[in-house]
Design an enzyme around this catalytic site. Sequence first.
Site, PDB file in Angstrom:
ATOM      1  N   GLU A 104       0.835  -1.218   0.000  1.00  0.00           N
ATOM      2  CA  GLU A 104       0.000   0.000   0.000  1.00  0.00           C
ATOM      3  C   GLU A 104       0.867   1.265   0.000  1.00  0.00           C
ATOM      4  OE1 GLU A 104      -2.379  -1.557   3.289  1.00  0.00           O
ATOM      5  OE2 GLU A 104      -4.164  -1.267   2.043  1.00  0.00           O
ATOM      6  N   GLU A 124      -3.633  -9.604   3.624  1.00  0.00           N
ATOM      7  CA  GLU A 124      -4.339  -9.291   4.867  1.00  0.00           C
ATOM      8  C   GLU A 124      -5.450 -10.288   5.198  1.00  0.00           C
ATOM      9  OE1 GLU A 124      -3.478  -7.087   2.582  1.00  0.00           O
ATOM     10  OE2 GLU A 124      -2.871  -5.178   3.483  1.00  0.00           O
TER      11      GLU A 124
HETATM   12  C1  3H9 Z   1      -1.486  -5.112   6.983  1.00  0.00           C
HETATM   13  O1  3H9 Z   1      -0.511  -4.767   6.392  1.00  0.00           O
HETATM   14  C2  3H9 Z   1      -2.704  -4.249   7.223  1.00  0.00           C
HETATM   15  C3  3H9 Z   1      -2.730  -3.039   6.323  1.00  0.00           C
HETATM   16  O2  3H9 Z   1      -3.335  -3.356   5.101  1.00  0.00           O
HETATM   17  C4  3H9 Z   1      -3.565  -1.921   6.908  1.00  0.00           C
HETATM   18  C5  3H9 Z   1      -3.115  -1.334   8.193  1.00  0.00           C
HETATM   19  C6  3H9 Z   1      -3.945  -0.181   8.631  1.00  0.00           C
HETATM   20  N1  3H9 Z   1       4.364  -7.673  11.766  1.00  0.00           N
HETATM   21  O3  3H9 Z   1       7.831 -15.285   8.640  1.00  0.00           O
HETATM   22  P1  3H9 Z   1       9.204 -15.106   9.163  1.00  0.00           P
HETATM   23  C7  3H9 Z   1       7.943 -11.358  12.136  1.00  0.00           C
HETATM   24  S1  3H9 Z   1      -1.525  -6.634   7.669  1.00  0.00           S
HETATM   25  C8  3H9 Z   1       5.088  -8.057  12.815  1.00  0.00           C
HETATM   26  O4  3H9 Z   1       9.730 -16.113  10.087  1.00  0.00           O
HETATM   27  P2  3H9 Z   1      10.182 -15.304   6.467  1.00  0.00           P
HETATM   28  C9  3H9 Z   1       7.676 -12.827  12.356  1.00  0.00           C
HETATM   29  O5  3H9 Z   1       6.757 -13.020  13.390  1.00  0.00           O
HETATM   30  C10 3H9 Z   1       0.066  -7.308   7.397  1.00  0.00           C
HETATM   31  N2  3H9 Z   1       5.992  -9.066  12.792  1.00  0.00           N
HETATM   32  O6  3H9 Z   1      10.258 -14.874   7.987  1.00  0.00           O
HETATM   33  C11 3H9 Z   1       9.053 -13.339  12.672  1.00  0.00           C
HETATM   34  O7  3H9 Z   1       9.324 -13.019  14.032  1.00  0.00           O
HETATM   35  P3  3H9 Z   1      10.203 -14.010  14.945  1.00  0.00           P
HETATM   36  C12 3H9 Z   1       0.214  -7.811   6.020  1.00  0.00           C
HETATM   37  C13 3H9 Z   1       6.147  -9.700  11.633  1.00  0.00           C
HETATM   38  O8  3H9 Z   1      11.388 -14.748   5.843  1.00  0.00           O
HETATM   39  C14 3H9 Z   1       9.946 -12.485  11.790  1.00  0.00           C
HETATM   40  O9  3H9 Z   1       9.185 -11.322  11.479  1.00  0.00           O
HETATM   41  N3  3H9 Z   1       1.482  -8.499   5.908  1.00  0.00           N
HETATM   42  C15 3H9 Z   1       5.415  -9.359  10.495  1.00  0.00           C
HETATM   43  O10 3H9 Z   1       9.875 -16.757   6.362  1.00  0.00           O
HETATM   44  C16 3H9 Z   1      10.374 -13.165  10.520  1.00  0.00           C
HETATM   45  O11 3H9 Z   1       9.215 -13.664   9.850  1.00  0.00           O
HETATM   46  C17 3H9 Z   1       1.579  -9.816   6.138  1.00  0.00           C
HETATM   47  O12 3H9 Z   1       0.607 -10.467   6.442  1.00  0.00           O
HETATM   48  C18 3H9 Z   1       4.488  -8.298  10.580  1.00  0.00           C
HETATM   49  N4  3H9 Z   1       3.775  -7.887   9.521  1.00  0.00           N
HETATM   50  O13 3H9 Z   1       8.894 -14.574   5.863  1.00  0.00           O
HETATM   51  C19 3H9 Z   1       2.942 -10.388   5.983  1.00  0.00           C
HETATM   52  N5  3H9 Z   1       5.782 -10.176   9.485  1.00  0.00           N
HETATM   53  O14 3H9 Z   1      11.537 -14.076  14.263  1.00  0.00           O
HETATM   54  C20 3H9 Z   1       3.217 -11.368   7.071  1.00  0.00           C
HETATM   55  C21 3H9 Z   1       6.723 -11.000   9.975  1.00  0.00           C
HETATM   56  O15 3H9 Z   1      10.179 -13.359  16.262  1.00  0.00           O
HETATM   57  N6  3H9 Z   1       4.571 -11.877   7.033  1.00  0.00           N
HETATM   58  N7  3H9 Z   1       6.959 -10.713  11.274  1.00  0.00           N
HETATM   59  O16 3H9 Z   1       9.446 -15.327  14.902  1.00  0.00           O
HETATM   60  C22 3H9 Z   1       4.979 -12.829   6.184  1.00  0.00           C
HETATM   61  O17 3H9 Z   1       4.240 -13.295   5.349  1.00  0.00           O
HETATM   62  C23 3H9 Z   1       6.389 -13.347   6.343  1.00  0.00           C
HETATM   63  O18 3H9 Z   1       6.802 -13.029   7.637  1.00  0.00           O
HETATM   64  C24 3H9 Z   1       7.419 -12.757   5.352  1.00  0.00           C
HETATM   65  C25 3H9 Z   1       8.847 -13.200   5.764  1.00  0.00           C
HETATM   66  C26 3H9 Z   1       7.091 -13.271   3.943  1.00  0.00           C
HETATM   67  C27 3H9 Z   1       7.382 -11.265   5.361  1.00  0.00           C
END
Ligand code: 3H9
Length: 696
Positions: A104, A124
């Site tokens: 976004e 999301e």
């Molecule tokens: C959103 O954006 C809403 C908006 O539209 C509107 C707002 C108003 N936040 O997965 P990994 C942490 S909703 C906080 O193991 P990878 C994760 O917990 C969001 N923490 O690595 C982990 O912590 P730990 C939309 C986060 O390389 C560490 O980072 N976005 C977040 O296999 C490493 O993550 C998503 O839904 C976060 N957003 O994969 C994306 N993301 O080391 C969600 C990750 O302590 N994330 N962490 O266990 C993912 O899909 C994967 O984490 C990503 C990396 C592909 C990014």
Amino acid sequence: MSEAIQYERAGDIAVLAANNPPVNALGQAVRQGLVDGIARAEKEGAKAVLIYGEGATYFAGADIKEFGKTPQEPWLPDVCARLEASPLIVVSSIHGTALGGGLEVALGSHYRIATPKARMGLPEVLIGVMPGAGGTQRLPRLIGVEKSIEVITSGRQIGAKEALELGIIDRIAEGTPREIGLAYAQELIDQDAKPRPVSEMPNPDGVDFDAAYDAVLKKSRGQLSPATAVRGVQAAAELPFDQGMKRERELFFELMNTDQRQGLIHAFFSERAVGKLPELKGVEPRDVGDIGVIGGGTMGAGIATAALLNGLTVTMLEMSQEAAEAAKGRIAGNLQGALKRGKINQDQFTHLTEAALTLATDYGALSNVDLVIEAVFEDMEVKKQVFTKLDAVCKPGAVLATNTSYLNVNEIAAITKRPQDVIGLHFFSPAHVMKLLEIVVADKTAPDVVATGFALGKTLKKVSVRAGVCDGFIGNRILATYRTAADHMILDGASPYQIDDALEAFGFAMGPYAVSDLAGLDIGWAVRKRKRAEGMDPRARDTNYADRLCEAGHFGQKTGKGYYIYEKGSRTRTPNPDVPELIAAERAEKDITPRAFTDDEIVRRYMAAMVNEAAKVVGEGIARRPLDVDMTLLFGYGFPRYHGGPLKWADLQGLPDLLGDIKRYAEEDDYFWQPAPLLEQLVAEGRTFEDLNKKG
Ligand code: 3H9
């Protein structure tokens, strides 16, 4: 200026570099840094602004840890609007993943460039919300309504090439995000390019949104977020941009306030926490490159397939050359599936079936493997013979694993002279598809062997859960209990079909009786026979009507008849009319007057039984944390992800009410419904299962 966004000038370009490891989530400090950075760039008279992420990725989304708390200003939609409204040219340079709020921000920028390996998307809905910072308004203006609905409701990640084709990005270039971004921004300055706000593009054409909503709702089996997101996209087509943004925000907060959002976010974090055991910190796993698999039936072939697909070499041991060839046929069949889906190519297929797989009929062939898993007949004597032979031939330090689903791993380990090397690795069938791996730690299993189990799970891309030794470990023990609760309801008046329908409406992909038909009724029959032979407590209610089906040779889908009747070659089911008659006969024999059950009561009793047994499993230390149970049920038993797992569900329901129900059910059957001491303790202390997860 916030530390999370570093500001720097490169000639006419103001550079805003995000530095919020590990994934540059858009927490408050990052949002503030972007707003401050753009203001400073304007004040200093820069001509363009470049936004990119330091480290592995561009912004991977809003900071999910802030969800459920009061949103802190500046809010993300306003940040995107601020970028977009700037008179400077705003360029985003994307690498890694631009997800959710990350994409976004990119859409709020005027120009977008990405590295070839960059991925982007609006995932999301997968965590129970929907894009809330303009994603549902800007994306459709760029790529149209239909494609936006597909991208947003699936939450899928799009590669750079597809993003370019769709028009989400303007260019792909090789290099670091900083280098390619600076070059692109300079080029735009040189061309005297102008800001290009997506919000000023015309409304996209609409579609039949009610039909799209219904189709998405049906597909997501009761999960609300994807269908709600359709309404957001509808606003992009039907309302001016500002009103569309308002509508998006309302819908976003509607979803933010649901239990489903809490369940899905619990699943997101638990999926990552489950493999991180505090006890394994600093423990090095043993090296595993070559593995042995004993027994090439469906399970053994599935395990071998998973290992081959993930780069291990496999020695498959069978009793005869013929059986070994049959095992190879099964493995090749599984690999054909991977070939068809494009996961491997023909050369890899040939390599995996010829070079990486060795067939053997002599235990001597296992003398050099690093780890061996047996998947032979589920019988203690047979297992003991296997482990005695393994003890004799395997090299020192080899990990000896059993795939038993309920037998005592301590007893198996004790037959060897190296119980420290013995562990349970309980795969779920089909093992190359199912994500769950229960790692069963016996009394004498060495910590580095446990670590090796988890490392193997990671190699095989499984969700690994630590379990202690008991009948059925975590999953099958809990399954046995909630399945029994369902059987009791049948004796008392419910039908298998009502139970299946009620639980499918709750969100399970299949109800318990449809699952039995799929797994084979002979499995449950064998368990009942074993339990009866071991001697059941006289207070336990037994059911026998399903034995009649088995005695008549009806084992479910594989014979075409079980609880349901299946047409040849089809999974379409119709209730088997013999079943109500068999049930009625058993009720008559036991002098039970059937009563009616509501669907709600069915779900409540089924879930109460599941939660109560799960609380016992945690209380006894068989599972270390409630989240371990939740992930077991999610990844091995089709538990609906949007409820988070049984113990998350229990927290959301309220533990005192649930305990109250269990005590009420105990008035009818105080043997089956014995409240779990841990549940009683949590209620007495006013705590939740989540509090136990936090202990780490
Ligand atoms: C959103 O954006 C809403 C908006 O539209 C509107 C707002 C108003 N936040 O997965 P990994 C942490 S909703 C906080 O193991 P990878 C994760 O917990 C969001 N923490 O690595 C982990 O912590 P730990 C939309 C986060 O390389 C560490 O980072 N976005 C977040 O296999 C490493 O993550 C998503 O839904 C976060 N957003 O994969 C994306 N993301 O080391 C969600 C990750 O302590 N994330 N962490 O266990 C993912 O899909 C994967 O984490 C990503 C990396 C592909 C990014």
